[in-house]
Structure formats: C-alpha cells, structure tokens
Design a protein around this motif. Structure first.
Motif, PDB file in Angstrom:
ATOM      1  N   ALA A  40      -8.263  -1.822 -10.287  1.00  0.00           N
ATOM      2  CA  ALA A  40      -9.263  -0.995  -9.605  1.00  0.00           C
ATOM      3  C   ALA A  40      -9.020   0.500  -9.738  1.00  0.00           C
ATOM      4  CB  ALA A  40      -9.335  -1.386  -8.133  1.00  0.00           C
ATOM      5  N   ALA A  41      -7.785   0.944  -9.555  1.00  0.00           N
ATOM      6  CA  ALA A  41      -7.513   2.384  -9.623  1.00  0.00           C
ATOM      7  C   ALA A  41      -7.760   2.928 -11.027  1.00  0.00           C
ATOM      8  CB  ALA A  41      -6.076   2.657  -9.187  1.00  0.00           C
ATOM      9  N   GLN A  42      -7.356   2.152 -12.049  1.00  0.00           N
ATOM     10  CA  GLN A  42      -7.581   2.573 -13.434  1.00  0.00           C
ATOM     11  C   GLN A  42      -9.074   2.642 -13.749  1.00  0.00           C
ATOM     12  OE1 GLN A  42      -4.945   0.441 -16.346  1.00  0.00           O
ATOM     13  NE2 GLN A  42      -4.504  -0.834 -14.564  1.00  0.00           N
ATOM     14  N   VAL A  43      -9.786   1.609 -13.320  1.00  0.00           N
ATOM     15  CA  VAL A  43     -11.221   1.528 -13.582  1.00  0.00           C
ATOM     16  C   VAL A  43     -11.944   2.695 -12.921  1.00  0.00           C
ATOM     17  CG1 VAL A  43     -13.301   0.174 -13.126  1.00  0.00           C
ATOM     18  CG2 VAL A  43     -11.213  -0.967 -13.915  1.00  0.00           C
ATOM     19  N   ALA A  44     -11.620   2.940 -11.652  1.00  0.00           N
ATOM     20  CA  ALA A  44     -12.272   4.026 -10.916  1.00  0.00           C
ATOM     21  C   ALA A  44     -12.065   5.366 -11.607  1.00  0.00           C
ATOM     22  CB  ALA A  44     -11.749   4.070  -9.487  1.00  0.00           C
ATOM     23  N   ASP A  45     -10.828   5.631 -12.017  1.00  0.00           N
ATOM     24  CA  ASP A  45     -10.529   6.919 -12.641  1.00  0.00           C
ATOM     25  C   ASP A  45     -11.292   7.089 -13.945  1.00  0.00           C
ATOM     26  OD1 ASP A  45      -8.736   9.384 -12.694  1.00  0.00           O
ATOM     27  OD2 ASP A  45      -8.261   8.469 -14.634  1.00  0.00           O
ATOM     28  N   ARG A  46     -11.379   6.028 -14.735  1.00  0.00           N
ATOM     29  CA  ARG A  46     -12.075   6.126 -16.018  1.00  0.00           C
ATOM     30  C   ARG A  46     -13.593   6.261 -15.850  1.00  0.00           C
ATOM     31  NH1 ARG A  46      -9.778   1.587 -19.989  1.00  0.00           N
ATOM     32  NH2 ARG A  46     -11.730   2.186 -21.028  1.00  0.00           N
ATOM     33  N   ILE A  47     -14.122   5.726 -14.761  1.00  0.00           N
ATOM     34  CA  ILE A  47     -15.555   5.885 -14.490  1.00  0.00           C
ATOM     35  C   ILE A  47     -15.859   7.284 -13.977  1.00  0.00           C
ATOM     36  CG2 ILE A  47     -17.425   5.117 -12.957  1.00  0.00           C
ATOM     37  CD1 ILE A  47     -16.309   2.297 -13.162  1.00  0.00           C
ATOM     38  N   GLY A  48     -14.847   7.942 -13.413  1.00  0.00           N
ATOM     39  CA  GLY A  48     -15.050   9.273 -12.856  1.00  0.00           C
ATOM     40  C   GLY A  48     -15.103   9.295 -11.342  1.00  0.00           C
ATOM     41  N   ILE A  49     -14.657   8.196 -10.718  1.00  0.00           N
ATOM     42  CA  ILE A  49     -14.588   8.112  -9.259  1.00  0.00           C
ATOM     43  C   ILE A  49     -13.203   8.577  -8.846  1.00  0.00           C
ATOM     44  CG2 ILE A  49     -14.753   6.583  -7.257  1.00  0.00           C
ATOM     45  CD1 ILE A  49     -16.420   4.688  -9.087  1.00  0.00           C
ATOM     46  N   LYS A  50     -13.112   9.729  -8.222  1.00  0.00           N
ATOM     47  CA  LYS A  50     -11.827  10.342  -7.940  1.00  0.00           C
ATOM     48  C   LYS A  50     -11.305  10.001  -6.541  1.00  0.00           C
ATOM     49  CE  LYS A  50     -11.774  12.186 -11.958  1.00  0.00           C
ATOM     50  NZ  LYS A  50     -10.864  11.624 -13.004  1.00  0.00           N
ATOM     51  N   ALA A  51     -10.068   9.553  -6.484  1.00  0.00           N
ATOM     52  CA  ALA A  51      -9.323   9.278  -5.244  1.00  0.00           C
ATOM     53  C   ALA A  51     -10.008   8.297  -4.302  1.00  0.00           C
ATOM     54  CB  ALA A  51      -9.036  10.591  -4.511  1.00  0.00           C
ATOM     55  N   PRO A  52     -10.584   7.211  -4.824  1.00  0.00           N
ATOM     56  CA  PRO A  52     -11.202   6.235  -3.917  1.00  0.00           C
ATOM     57  C   PRO A  52     -10.166   5.271  -3.353  1.00  0.00           C
ATOM     58  CG  PRO A  52     -11.367   5.435  -6.148  1.00  0.00           C
ATOM     59  CD  PRO A  52     -10.674   6.776  -6.228  1.00  0.00           C
ATOM     60  N   GLY A  53     -10.550   4.551  -2.303  1.00  0.00           N
ATOM     61  CA  GLY A  53      -9.803   3.349  -1.969  1.00  0.00           C
ATOM     62  C   GLY A  53     -10.035   2.371  -3.111  1.00  0.00           C
ATOM     63  N   ALA A  54      -8.969   1.787  -3.647  1.00  0.00           N
ATOM     64  CA  ALA A  54      -9.122   0.950  -4.833  1.00  0.00           C
ATOM     65  C   ALA A  54      -8.153  -0.223  -4.772  1.00  0.00           C
ATOM     66  CB  ALA A  54      -8.875   1.773  -6.095  1.00  0.00           C
ATOM     67  N   PHE A  55      -8.698  -1.427  -4.849  1.00  0.00           N
ATOM     68  CA  PHE A  55      -7.818  -2.600  -4.834  1.00  0.00           C
ATOM     69  C   PHE A  55      -8.446  -3.765  -5.580  1.00  0.00           C
ATOM     70  CE2 PHE A  55     -10.367  -2.715  -0.961  1.00  0.00           C
ATOM     71  CZ  PHE A  55     -10.779  -4.044  -0.840  1.00  0.00           C
ATOM     72  N   ASP A  56      -7.583  -4.631  -6.086  1.00  0.00           N
ATOM     73  CA  ASP A  56      -8.007  -5.878  -6.713  1.00  0.00           C
ATOM     74  C   ASP A  56      -8.072  -6.958  -5.647  1.00  0.00           C
ATOM     75  OD1 ASP A  56      -7.699  -4.332  -8.950  1.00  0.00           O
ATOM     76  OD2 ASP A  56      -6.430  -5.752 -10.040  1.00  0.00           O
ATOM     77  N   LEU A  57      -8.820  -7.987  -5.938  1.00  0.00           N
ATOM     78  CA  LEU A  57      -8.978  -9.111  -5.014  1.00  0.00           C
ATOM     79  C   LEU A  57      -8.946 -10.388  -5.847  1.00  0.00           C
ATOM     80  CD1 LEU A  57     -11.726  -9.297  -2.242  1.00  0.00           C
ATOM     81  CD2 LEU A  57     -11.139 -11.270  -3.647  1.00  0.00           C
ATOM     82  N   ASN A  58      -8.038 -11.297  -5.513  1.00  0.00           N
ATOM     83  CA  ASN A  58      -7.911 -12.535  -6.291  1.00  0.00           C
ATOM     84  C   ASN A  58      -8.314 -13.726  -5.444  1.00  0.00           C
ATOM     85  OD1 ASN A  58      -7.283 -14.730  -7.848  1.00  0.00           O
ATOM     86  ND2 ASN A  58      -5.183 -14.104  -8.302  1.00  0.00           N
ATOM     87  N   ALA A  59      -9.550 -14.168  -5.620  1.00  0.00           N
ATOM     88  CA  ALA A  59     -10.000 -15.445  -5.069  1.00  0.00           C
ATOM     89  C   ALA A  59     -10.586 -16.270  -6.208  1.00  0.00           C
ATOM     90  CB  ALA A  59     -11.024 -15.239  -3.965  1.00  0.00           C
ATOM     91  N   ALA A  60     -10.079 -15.983  -7.427  1.00  0.00           N
ATOM     92  CA  ALA A  60     -10.502 -16.678  -8.643  1.00  0.00           C
ATOM     93  C   ALA A  60     -12.027 -16.665  -8.762  1.00  0.00           C
ATOM     94  CB  ALA A  60      -9.919 -18.077  -8.686  1.00  0.00           C
ATOM     95  N   CYS A  61     -12.623 -17.825  -8.984  1.00  0.00           N
ATOM     96  CA  CYS A  61     -14.065 -17.879  -9.262  1.00  0.00           C
ATOM     97  C   CYS A  61     -14.931 -17.573  -8.039  1.00  0.00           C
ATOM     98  CB  CYS A  61     -14.431 -19.246  -9.836  1.00  0.00           C
ATOM     99  SG  CYS A  61     -13.503 -19.667 -11.323  1.00  0.00           S
ATOM    100  N   ALA A  62     -14.326 -17.543  -6.858  1.00  0.00           N
ATOM    101  CA  ALA A  62     -15.045 -17.131  -5.650  1.00  0.00           C
ATOM    102  C   ALA A  62     -14.903 -15.638  -5.407  1.00  0.00           C
ATOM    103  CB  ALA A  62     -14.523 -17.899  -4.434  1.00  0.00           C
ATOM    104  N   GLY A  63     -14.194 -14.948  -6.304  1.00  0.00           N
ATOM    105  CA  GLY A  63     -13.817 -13.564  -6.061  1.00  0.00           C
ATOM    106  C   GLY A  63     -14.969 -12.610  -5.847  1.00  0.00           C
ATOM    107  N   PHE A  64     -16.053 -12.750  -6.619  1.00  0.00           N
ATOM    108  CA  PHE A  64     -17.157 -11.806  -6.440  1.00  0.00           C
ATOM    109  C   PHE A  64     -17.760 -11.912  -5.053  1.00  0.00           C
ATOM    110  CE2 PHE A  64     -21.691 -10.878  -6.381  1.00  0.00           C
ATOM    111  CZ  PHE A  64     -21.647  -9.522  -6.678  1.00  0.00           C
TER     112      PHE A  64
END
Length: 327
Positions: free
Chosen positions: A104-128
């Motif tokens: 999340a932090a890498q993705v946000a920075d590359r999109i141009g979103i600066k200093a956001p709250g950023a985290f991954d979430l692992n619930a596999a196929c229910a993740g979205f």
C-alpha cells in the motif's frame, strides 16, 4: 467538575459511496490450448469444470505493485478526484512476495498520494469486500476522508505450473475503487466471518505453492455463501428482488451459477445480471470482484444507480459481502 482528560472522538459522515472504479490486467493472454501444451488437460475439460476460456499472466518483471498502481490510477481518473484528496490506501492481497514492505505505501507514493494511511489486508479471495467494508467504516467514523481500495494479485508466482488442479484457475490482475462520503447511503453494511476449522482446505504447499482441497471448497462455497449474501441484503434493508447485478468472487463458474440459482430461489429476478468475468480473467482472488465490476460497467452490464451485491470467499476460510450502488 469536568475531567480535562476526557478524550475526543471523530465523527464522520453518515453515509459513503463508491465514486470511481478502475482495473488493470497484464497483456499476456493464456488460453486453455496453451496450458494443454505443458500439462495433461484440454480446452473442454477446463471449460466443463471451471468455466474458464482464457486468463491473463503477468511477465516475470511485472509486479503486484505495478498492477495495483495502474488500477488505482484508473479509479482516480474515473472519479475525477486528484490524488492529493485521498488520505488512505488499502491494498487487499495475499501474494506479496514478502510481508515487509507492504504494497500500500509503495502504491500510494507512485500514484502521487503523499503520506496517507496505508496498509495491506489479507483475507485472500474475500479481501476486496473486507477492504470495502473497512474503507466505508473508516470514513463514517471520521478517521478517513477518501479511501482508495485496490485488490491486486500476482497469483502466478504462487502456483505450481504443473499442478493441473490450480494452474488452470489462477491468474493475475488488479481492480480498484475509490470510496468517499455521500449524502445518501451508497454502501451497505458488510457481513463477514470465517470458518477457521476448515483452514487446511486452502493453504500454501511447502510455503510456496497454493494448495486447495477442490471438492471440499466447492461444497462449502455452494452451500454456505448464498445465505451470507442474503444476510448482506437484510443488513442493507433490501430484498433479493432489488438486486440488479450480482458479483460473487470469480472462483469457478459453477460456484457462481450455484449462488445465483439459490438467490433466484429466494426471490432474485431472472434478469439479475450475474458476473462471469472468470471466463476471460480466471480467478484473481482479491482482484476478481473489482475487475468484474469495472468490466461490467464498461460493457453496460452494470449501470449507474444499479444495486450491486458483492460476495467474496476464500482461504481462511473467510467470507464477506455487501450491497452497494454502482457509480
């Protein structure tokens, strides 16, 4: 006397909605005939069992983060929202090569979103669906303003290419939505849960390759998921007949059709459009629901204002779902 140490709590808007959708898939198309050249299978065998015609595989140097950046950027463009307005990024996934750093932090920075709250979430196929539920609640609690949720997977890194049971199913891609405040409810309450007693039915073999007990997972999904979908509608104050578009996790076309059949038996309309993105995208785990949503919008199968019912399920065994209004 008032205790000066009494804590304040944020209070956000009463409602949220999806305001933008985007997706990305690798260019490389892998057909059933292509797979038949490296394993004992054929086009008809695969179509009969899982409904897949073709899927997309990322190149070796095409990373999960790369795909997430492209899907997230597309969702922002669709919404008309500048990256500077986004303050939180969630990346549901289960295939990052390592736990640190997160995507999340890498993705946000590359999109141009600066200093956001950023985290991954692992619930596999229910993740979205987990991520969408968390995003909506963060905004309503006043902890976030606009949240970018990107389901992204590079499953080909985690599949034994000679394992016929799994290699025919899984694929790569990313799908994203931007969630923001709304004057009227646009995202219903999430219903979620897990069946930890069945955790071994989907696991990692030798800490490297996805392994699943196919028949056990099939029986669980075809018997347990439809009631969860109905619960999501109940929490949103809706009836099955209100659903215009059904998007189950694209795990297996037979599972998708079974869920739709059970919902129609409970009152869902015959003209309810049922996502079948698995035919040409394969199983992309946490990316499958937003991928299907974006594809259905682009082809006119999901229209602005439609009531969409999404339901994700997979390893854990975890499940989650909610109703929302198509942007």
């Amino acid at each position: 006397m008032t205790d000066r140490r009494t804590l304040r709590q944020n209070q956000g808007p009463s409602a949220t909605r999806i305001i933008g959708v985007g997706s990305f898939q690798p260019e490389r198309i892998v057909t059933n005939d292509d797979l038949s050249k490296i394993m004992e299978t054929d086009d008809q065998w695969i179509r009969d069992r899982v409904g897949i015609v073709e899927r997309r595989f990322a190149d070796k140097d095409e990373l999960l983060v790369d795909m997430a950046v492209k899907a997230g950027t597309a969702a922002l463009i669709d919404s008309g929202v500048d990256p500077s307005e986004v303050d939180t990024v969630i990346v549901p996934n289960c295939t990052m090569p390592s736990g640190i750093p997160n995507a999340a932090a890498q993705v946000a920075d590359r999109i141009g979103i600066k200093a956001p709250g950023a985290f991954d979430l692992n619930a596999a196929c229910a993740g979205f669906c987990y991520g969408l539920g968390v995003a909506s609640d963060l905004i309503r609690a006043g902890s976030a303003g606009k949240v970018l949720v990107i389901g992204a997977e590079k499953l080909t890194d985690s599949v034994d290419p000679t394992d016929r049971a799994n290699a025919i199913i899984f694929a790569d891609g990313a799908g994203a939505v931007l969630v923001g405040p709304s004057d009227t409810p646009g995202i219903g309450p999430v219903t979620w849960g897990s069946a930890g007693d069945l955790v071994d039915t989907i696991s990692m073999r030798d800490h490297r390759y996805i392994h699943q007990e196919g028949q056990a997972v099939f029986r669980w999904a075809t018997t347990q998921i439809a009631p969860i979908a109905l619960k999501a509608l109940e929490l949103a104050g809706l009836e099955p007949s209100d659903v215009d578009v059904l998007i189950p996790h694209q795990a297996n076309l037979r599972i998708v059709e079974s869920i739709a059949k059970k919902l129609r038996a409970k009152g869902a309309r015959e003209d309810m459009d049922v996502a079948d993105d698995i035919r040409y995208s394969g199983n992309t785990s946490s990316a499958s629901i937003p991928l299907a949503l974006d594809h259905m919008r682009k082809t006119g199968r999901a229209k602005t204002g439609d009531v969409v019912l999404a339901i994700g399920f997979g390893a854990g065994l975890s499940y989650a779902g909610q109703a929302f209004i198509c942007p």
